[in-house]
Scaffold this motif. Structure first.
Motif, short mmCIF file in Angstrom:
data_model
loop_
_atom_site.label_atom_id
_atom_site.label_comp_id
_atom_site.label_asym_id
_atom_site.label_seq_id
_atom_site.Cartn_x
_atom_site.Cartn_y
_atom_site.Cartn_z
N THR A 56 38.74 23.15 -42.17
CA THR A 56 37.36 23.06 -42.61
C THR A 56 36.47 22.72 -41.43
OG1 THR A 56 38.11 22.28 -44.76
CG2 THR A 56 35.80 21.92 -44.21
N LEU A 57 35.36 23.42 -41.33
CA LEU A 57 34.44 23.14 -40.23
C LEU A 57 33.68 21.85 -40.49
CD1 LEU A 57 32.95 26.65 -39.50
CD2 LEU A 57 34.23 25.24 -37.92
N VAL A 58 33.60 21.02 -39.49
CA VAL A 58 32.79 19.81 -39.56
C VAL A 58 31.93 19.76 -38.30
CG1 VAL A 58 34.39 18.52 -40.96
CG2 VAL A 58 34.61 18.41 -38.50
N ARG A 59 30.85 19.05 -38.37
CA ARG A 59 29.94 18.98 -37.23
C ARG A 59 30.26 17.77 -36.38
NH1 ARG A 59 25.50 21.72 -36.21
NH2 ARG A 59 25.43 22.54 -38.32
N ALA A 60 30.44 17.99 -35.09
CA ALA A 60 30.73 16.89 -34.18
C ALA A 60 29.48 16.04 -34.01
CB ALA A 60 31.18 17.43 -32.83
N LYS A 61 29.65 14.72 -34.06
CA LYS A 61 28.53 13.81 -33.93
C LYS A 61 27.85 13.99 -32.58
CE LYS A 61 27.39 8.90 -34.18
NZ LYS A 61 27.92 7.53 -34.35
N ASP B 181 35.42 12.35 -37.31
CA ASP B 181 34.02 12.56 -37.69
C ASP B 181 33.07 11.75 -36.81
OD1 ASP B 181 34.86 14.23 -39.71
OD2 ASP B 181 34.80 12.69 -41.27
N GLY B 182 33.55 10.62 -36.28
CA GLY B 182 32.70 9.77 -35.46
C GLY B 182 32.84 10.01 -33.97
N TRP B 183 33.57 11.06 -33.58
CA TRP B 183 33.83 11.31 -32.16
C TRP B 183 32.54 11.66 -31.43
CZ3 TRP B 183 38.29 9.68 -30.62
CH2 TRP B 183 38.77 10.00 -29.36
N SER B 184 32.19 10.90 -30.41
CA SER B 184 30.88 11.05 -29.78
C SER B 184 30.93 11.67 -28.39
CB SER B 184 30.20 9.67 -29.67
OG SER B 184 30.98 8.79 -28.86
N ASP B 185 32.13 11.86 -27.85
CA ASP B 185 32.24 12.32 -26.46
C ASP B 185 33.47 13.19 -26.31
OD1 ASP B 185 32.56 12.54 -23.64
OD2 ASP B 185 33.67 10.66 -23.62
N ARG C 32 38.71 20.92 -37.54
CA ARG C 32 39.56 19.74 -37.49
C ARG C 32 40.85 20.08 -36.75
NH1 ARG C 32 38.83 17.23 -43.62
NH2 ARG C 32 36.71 16.55 -43.31
N VAL C 33 41.23 19.22 -35.88
CA VAL C 33 42.40 19.45 -35.05
C VAL C 33 43.45 18.42 -35.40
CG1 VAL C 33 43.26 19.71 -32.71
CG2 VAL C 33 40.88 20.24 -33.21
N MET C 34 44.41 18.79 -36.19
CA MET C 34 45.45 17.85 -36.56
C MET C 34 46.59 17.94 -35.56
SD MET C 34 43.64 16.89 -38.97
CE MET C 34 44.45 15.81 -40.10
N GLY C 35 47.58 17.07 -35.74
CA GLY C 35 48.51 16.89 -34.65
C GLY C 35 49.86 17.50 -34.77
N GLY C 36 50.20 18.20 -35.83
CA GLY C 36 51.58 18.65 -35.88
C GLY C 36 51.87 19.61 -36.99
#
Length: 475
Positions: A306-311, A365-369, A319-323
């Motif tokens: 699902t597309l989400v907007r980067a803060k 969702d809270g990733w700022s950098d 979304r990039v999951m890990g495995g």
């Protein structure tokens, strides 16, 4: 006889006077060095197979004032741990647990069995070749936390790299015998950014001899590297593997300019990308040719694209999951949310329970950098003489082999040994090309988390990486 007894008595006094302080001093040094080790020594882990190596788990405080602590799990090598290198493993997300993925599903010695009831021994664990350190990073991932809510507003690449760097030095205080050990960093997925970013911090601060860490190289699996090329590779891979139609591919190619963030304001571009991702929802984007988990729909839903907007950005990101999952994520969640397991890992008292999730989307969702490209860091590390190996499972749709090939091609490195197959147990394990400064290899038939699909091949590959030897070129 009396004379003999008198002589023995005098000798005993001499030993006490001259050697007892030395014995005491040695004991004092040993007890101080090992005290923290024993505090974190894992004993009584439910369902653990019997092994002949020690492992430790616990928290390292990286910010005393804010109460910020990162959780680690460390496994000694199965043999000769004092002679083997130390390897730090990171998973990405951002927001996914290295304990839940790397340690539990991929390269750790204990894999969670069906339904999370216990553990089974992994015959292809990477701690047969090195001492393995798994870190849940940044705060908000797994058991890692902060007592200061404002810390969660600062999450990003730089924040994560700096905390991981502080963690390493604090961890070395717990385990001083590893302070000067040969050191490598490995990881997959979004750790394609974590790993080189941490390596750069170490490289830059190694100018201070008191902070020196003997970093020799980095190892990256299906790594996010250069956003524009990663997107381009994802689109081309989906089309070339019949996930999307010719029309959808044409729409994206004509309307999307992934090198420009403004492309996400183009409705034709976003609708084309949304169509691509909707097709991937029908299968496992991380493993095109295996089944999805039907046992519990939560994992499949969590791992959707699902597309989400980067803060703080106008750019849309998946979304990039890990495995890889079918259902492995559910088993891990069941196991690490047991009070007895958390007590054994020193994160609980056996009664109260910490809520552990394999991926925390609040972190994402809270990733700022997020750096658009880590290729400049690659160039810096190559110039410094570090060993860099990159590998791709060729059935991963999320960070596909095309994305990595496009990204690495941007470096323009001269070829040292041309494209060729590499072999494992007389079969083609994949293909490899050696550049001056970097080695790139594929794993034939492996998804996003390569060691799940190819455990024997990945262990052999890891062993070659550690010694810097070319992969086998003959059957």
């Amino acid at each position: 006889m009396d004379l003999v007894l008198k002589v023995l008595f005098v000798l005993s006094l001499v030993v006490m006077v001259f050697f007892e302080p030395l014995v005491d001093a040695r004991y004092w040094h040993w007890s101080n060095e090992k005290k923290s080790d024993f505090e974190d020594l894992v004993t009584g882990l439910p369902g653990q197979p019997s092994v002949n190596f020690r492992h430790y788990a616990g928290f390292v405080t990286v910010d005393e004032k804010n109460g910020r602590s990162l959780f680690y799990w460390f496994y000694e090598a199965t043999s000769l741990p004092d002679e083997k290198p130390l390897v730090l493993w990171l998973n990405g997300g951002p927001g996914c647990s290295s304990v839940g993925y790397g340690a539990t599903q991929e390269i750790g010695p204990f894999l969670v069995d069906a339904n999370g009831h216990g553990l089974k021994f992994n015959s292809f664990a990477w701690n047969t070749e090195a001492n393995l350190l798994f870190l849940e990073s940044p705060i908000g991932v797994g058991f890692s936390y902060s007592n200061t809510s404002g810390d969660y507003d600062n999450l990003g690449d730089d924040f994560t790299a700096n905390d991981a760097y502080v963690f390493l030095h604090k961890w070395f205080l717990k385990f001083p015998s590893y302070r000067t050990r040969t050191f490598y960093i490995a990881g997959e997925s979004y750790a394609g950014k974590y790993v080189p970013e941490l390596a750069e911090v170490i490289h830059d601060k190694n100018n201070n001899p008191s902070l020196f860490i003997d970093l020799r190289g980095i190892l990256l699996g299906n790594p996010e590297t250069y956003d524009a090329e990663d997107w381009k590779g994802m689109v081309d891979y989906a089309w070339s593997h019949a996930v999307v139609s010719d029309e959808t591919h044409k729409t994206i190619v004509q309307s999307c300019n992934f090198y420009n963030d403004d492309t996400w304001s183009n409705t034709d571009c976003t609708s084309g990308v949304e169509e691509l991702l909707s097709q991937y929802k029908e299968i496992d984007i991380y493993s095109l040719y295996t089944s999805v988990c039907i046992f519990n729909s939560s994992s499949s839903q969590d791992k959707s694209s699902t597309l989400v907007r980067a803060k703080g950005s106008s750019k849309m990101m998946p979304r990039v999951m890990g495995g890889y999952d079918p259902c492995l994520d559910d088993y891990a969640k069941s196991y690490y949310n047991r009070p007895d397991v958390q007590k054994a890992l020193h994160v609980g008292d056996g009664t109260s329970l910490r809520n552990w999730t394999i991926c925390n989307m609040t972190v994402f969702d809270g990733w700022s950098d997020s750096k658009g490209s880590v290729l400049p860091i690659y160039k810096k590390l190559i110039a410094a003489g570090l060993r860099i190996w990159v590998y791709s499972g060729d059935t991963d749709g999320r960070v596909p082999v095309l994305s990595t090939r496009y990204s690495l091609s941007s470096l323009g490195l001269p070829i040292k040994k041309a494209w060729r197959p590499w072999y494992h147990q007389k079969q083609v394990g994949g293909w490899v090309q050696e550049y001056y400064g970097l080695t790139f290899a594929t794993f034939r038939g492996a998804g996003h988390a390569v060691p799940i699909f190819k455990p024997s091949e990945s262990l052999s590959f890891f062993a070659s990486f550690l010694v810097g030897e070319s992969l086998p070129s003959q059957r």
